[in-house]
Motif scaffolding. Structure first.
Motif, PDB file in Angstrom:
ATOM      1  N   CYS A   1       0.928  -1.219   0.017  1.00  0.00           N
ATOM      2  CA  CYS A   1       0.074  -0.110   0.057  1.00  0.00           C
ATOM      3  C   CYS A   1       0.906   1.361  -0.089  1.00  0.00           C
ATOM      4  CB  CYS A   1      -0.904   0.128   1.268  1.00  0.00           C
ATOM      5  SG  CYS A   1      -2.212   1.068   0.972  1.00  0.00           S
ATOM      6  N   CYS A   2       0.603   2.039  -0.819  1.00  0.00           N
ATOM      7  CA  CYS A   2      -0.831   2.199  -1.609  1.00  0.00           C
ATOM      8  C   CYS A   2      -0.222   2.473  -3.087  1.00  0.00           C
ATOM      9  CB  CYS A   2      -1.450   3.360  -0.989  1.00  0.00           C
ATOM     10  SG  CYS A   2      -1.953   2.988   0.949  1.00  0.00           S
ATOM     11  N   THR A   3      -1.335   2.037  -3.776  1.00  0.00           N
ATOM     12  CA  THR A   3      -1.310   2.300  -5.123  1.00  0.00           C
ATOM     13  C   THR A   3      -1.379   3.814  -5.251  1.00  0.00           C
ATOM     14  OG1 THR A   3      -3.576   2.019  -5.727  1.00  0.00           O
ATOM     15  CG2 THR A   3      -2.267   0.101  -5.576  1.00  0.00           C
ATOM     16  N   ALA A   4      -1.377   4.349  -6.747  1.00  0.00           N
ATOM     17  CA  ALA A   4      -1.362   5.731  -6.946  1.00  0.00           C
ATOM     18  C   ALA A   4      -2.935   6.300  -6.530  1.00  0.00           C
ATOM     19  CB  ALA A   4      -1.281   5.810  -8.563  1.00  0.00           C
ATOM     20  N   ASP A   5      -3.935   5.328  -6.798  1.00  0.00           N
ATOM     21  CA  ASP A   5      -5.360   5.456  -6.456  1.00  0.00           C
ATOM     22  C   ASP A   5      -5.630   5.453  -4.880  1.00  0.00           C
ATOM     23  OD1 ASP A   5      -6.141   6.291  -9.017  1.00  0.00           O
ATOM     24  OD2 ASP A   5      -6.336   4.217  -9.506  1.00  0.00           O
ATOM     25  N   GLY A   6      -4.631   4.871  -4.227  1.00  0.00           N
ATOM     26  CA  GLY A   6      -4.741   4.719  -2.863  1.00  0.00           C
ATOM     27  C   GLY A   6      -5.244   3.409  -2.107  1.00  0.00           C
ATOM     28  N   HIS A   7      -4.870   2.364  -3.158  1.00  0.00           N
ATOM     29  CA  HIS A   7      -5.594   1.162  -2.480  1.00  0.00           C
ATOM     30  C   HIS A   7      -4.470   0.172  -2.278  1.00  0.00           C
ATOM     31  CE1 HIS A   7      -9.393   1.615  -4.773  1.00  0.00           C
ATOM     32  NE2 HIS A   7      -8.805   2.075  -5.936  1.00  0.00           N
TER      33      HIS A   7
ATOM     34  N   GLN B   1      -2.335  -7.020  -7.606  1.00  0.00           N
ATOM     35  CA  GLN B   1      -3.655  -6.742  -7.993  1.00  0.00           C
ATOM     36  C   GLN B   1      -4.287  -5.655  -6.870  1.00  0.00           C
ATOM     37  OE1 GLN B   1      -6.169 -10.076  -9.395  1.00  0.00           O
ATOM     38  NE2 GLN B   1      -7.756  -9.200  -7.908  1.00  0.00           N
ATOM     39  N   ALA B   2      -4.686  -4.767  -7.309  1.00  0.00           N
ATOM     40  CA  ALA B   2      -5.301  -3.479  -6.577  1.00  0.00           C
ATOM     41  C   ALA B   2      -6.583  -4.039  -6.083  1.00  0.00           C
ATOM     42  CB  ALA B   2      -5.379  -2.248  -7.179  1.00  0.00           C
ATOM     43  N   LEU B   3      -6.903  -3.734  -4.788  1.00  0.00           N
ATOM     44  CA  LEU B   3      -8.314  -4.213  -4.187  1.00  0.00           C
ATOM     45  C   LEU B   3      -9.347  -3.037  -3.989  1.00  0.00           C
ATOM     46  CD1 LEU B   3      -7.133  -6.441  -1.114  1.00  0.00           C
ATOM     47  CD2 LEU B   3      -7.166  -6.995  -3.566  1.00  0.00           C
ATOM     48  N   THR B   4     -10.245  -3.305  -4.442  1.00  0.00           N
ATOM     49  CA  THR B   4     -11.457  -2.292  -4.326  1.00  0.00           C
ATOM     50  C   THR B   4     -12.450  -2.838  -3.288  1.00  0.00           C
ATOM     51  OG1 THR B   4     -11.609  -1.573  -7.011  1.00  0.00           O
ATOM     52  CG2 THR B   4     -13.429  -1.187  -5.391  1.00  0.00           C
ATOM     53  N   GLU B   5     -12.108  -2.262  -2.024  1.00  0.00           N
ATOM     54  CA  GLU B   5     -12.657  -2.825  -0.829  1.00  0.00           C
ATOM     55  C   GLU B   5     -13.902  -2.075  -0.287  1.00  0.00           C
ATOM     56  OE1 GLU B   5      -9.096  -4.223   1.743  1.00  0.00           O
ATOM     57  OE2 GLU B   5      -8.546  -2.298   0.833  1.00  0.00           O
ATOM     58  N   PRO B   6     -14.969  -2.467  -0.730  1.00  0.00           N
ATOM     59  CA  PRO B   6     -16.368  -1.743  -0.241  1.00  0.00           C
ATOM     60  C   PRO B   6     -16.648  -1.712   1.196  1.00  0.00           C
ATOM     61  CG  PRO B   6     -16.986  -3.822  -0.824  1.00  0.00           C
ATOM     62  CD  PRO B   6     -15.337  -3.823  -1.202  1.00  0.00           C
TER      63      PRO B   6
ATOM     64  N   ARG C   1     -10.681 -11.838  -5.807  1.00  0.00           N
ATOM     65  CA  ARG C   1     -10.717 -12.979  -6.712  1.00  0.00           C
ATOM     66  C   ARG C   1      -9.610 -12.782  -7.710  1.00  0.00           C
ATOM     67  NH1 ARG C   1     -14.750 -15.923  -7.547  1.00  0.00           N
ATOM     68  NH2 ARG C   1     -16.197 -14.458  -6.688  1.00  0.00           N
ATOM     69  N   GLY C   2      -8.740 -14.112  -7.842  1.00  0.00           N
ATOM     70  CA  GLY C   2      -7.746 -13.898  -8.917  1.00  0.00           C
ATOM     71  C   GLY C   2      -6.394 -13.531  -8.105  1.00  0.00           C
ATOM     72  N   VAL C   3      -6.357 -13.143  -6.810  1.00  0.00           N
ATOM     73  CA  VAL C   3      -5.073 -12.733  -6.409  1.00  0.00           C
ATOM     74  C   VAL C   3      -4.243 -14.047  -6.105  1.00  0.00           C
ATOM     75  CG1 VAL C   3      -5.868 -10.908  -5.060  1.00  0.00           C
ATOM     76  CG2 VAL C   3      -5.881 -12.981  -3.924  1.00  0.00           C
TER      77      VAL C   3
END
Length: 243
Positions: free
Chosen positions: A139-145, A151-156, A236-238
């Protein structure tokens, strides 16, 4: 022929035996119920309460959860699981002793034994599993993930304060060792998790043998009753990207 007085005496003895048998049966049922509850609590499920805000909004302070103790002993831990574990060392501040009167302490002890209370909740932590053994977690990617195996995670499920974008308060780039986990709270800016304990001897990792089990349901209060999701689509996929 038996006299009336003899019949009355016989009936009284019968009633006394019936009452005694009823009380005995109730006591046996009670003892068996306690024993079954104890065995279930020891080997299958256990109750804990939530003492902090580190898992908001998934879990609220004073929620009670049911933990499946078959994981990780018989069922492997998965990405996204919400797990309860013993302090790996230095994550929790020393807890002041709780003073109870004799009756209150006795009642709490009984409830703890049968799994309806959790006297040691303050000695454990609850977090979400982000990294399994062999995973590279960063952490973190350019988008903050947070990313797992690139693989960047989109964590709801995470809670990030307004004006913040990063999914962690401290940067990290680690590979999870064998037999350990990387865990994070859903309330990312208010959680004593792996990211905030990188400077301790354990480097923020949690030994799998410290895990008590996986939390799978909120049991109390009743208006909060819900199954706890492990969000398989997020991860999924990590595994395929693991090197």
């Amino acid at each position: 022929m038996p006299t009336r007085s003899n019949r009355v005496a016989t009936e009284r003895r019968g009633r006394r035996r019936s009452t005694g048998a009823f009380i005995r049966d109730i006591l046996i049922i009670f003892v068996v119920a306690i024993l079954v509850s104890f065995l279930i609590k020891t080997f299958i499920v256990r109750s804990f309460y939530i003492p902090s805000a580190s898992m908001e909004n998934t879990l609220q302070i004073d929620d009670r959860i049911i933990v499946n103790e078959l994981e990780p002993g018989m069922i492997p831990i998965s990405h996204g699981d919400v797990v309860v574990f013993r302090d790996p060392g230095g994550w929790l501040a020393p807890q002041p002793p709780v003073h109870q009167n004799g009756f209150g302490a006795a009642v709490d002890q009984v409830l703890t034994v049968i799994g309806l209370s959790a006297a040691d909740s303050n000695d454990h932590l609850i977090k979400r599993v982000i990294g399994l053994p062999g995973d590279r977690v960063a952490c973190c990617t350019a988008d903050g993930h947070v990313s797992v195996n690139g693989q960047a995670l989109t964590e709801p499920y995470i809670l990030v304060p307004p004006g913040k974008k990063d999914a962690a308060t401290r940067s990290f780039d680690v590979t999870v060792p064998k037999g350990e986990l990387w865990v994070m709270g859903d309330n990312r800016y208010n959680s004593q998790d792996s990211s905030l304990n990188q400077d301790l001897p354990g480097r923020g990792f949690v030994p799998i043998d410290h895990v008590v089990g996986r939390a799978f349901v909120i049991s109390w209060p009743t208006n909060r009753w819900t199954w706890l999701d492990d969000y398989p689509d997020v991860f999924r996929g990590v595994e395929e990207n693991q090197k």
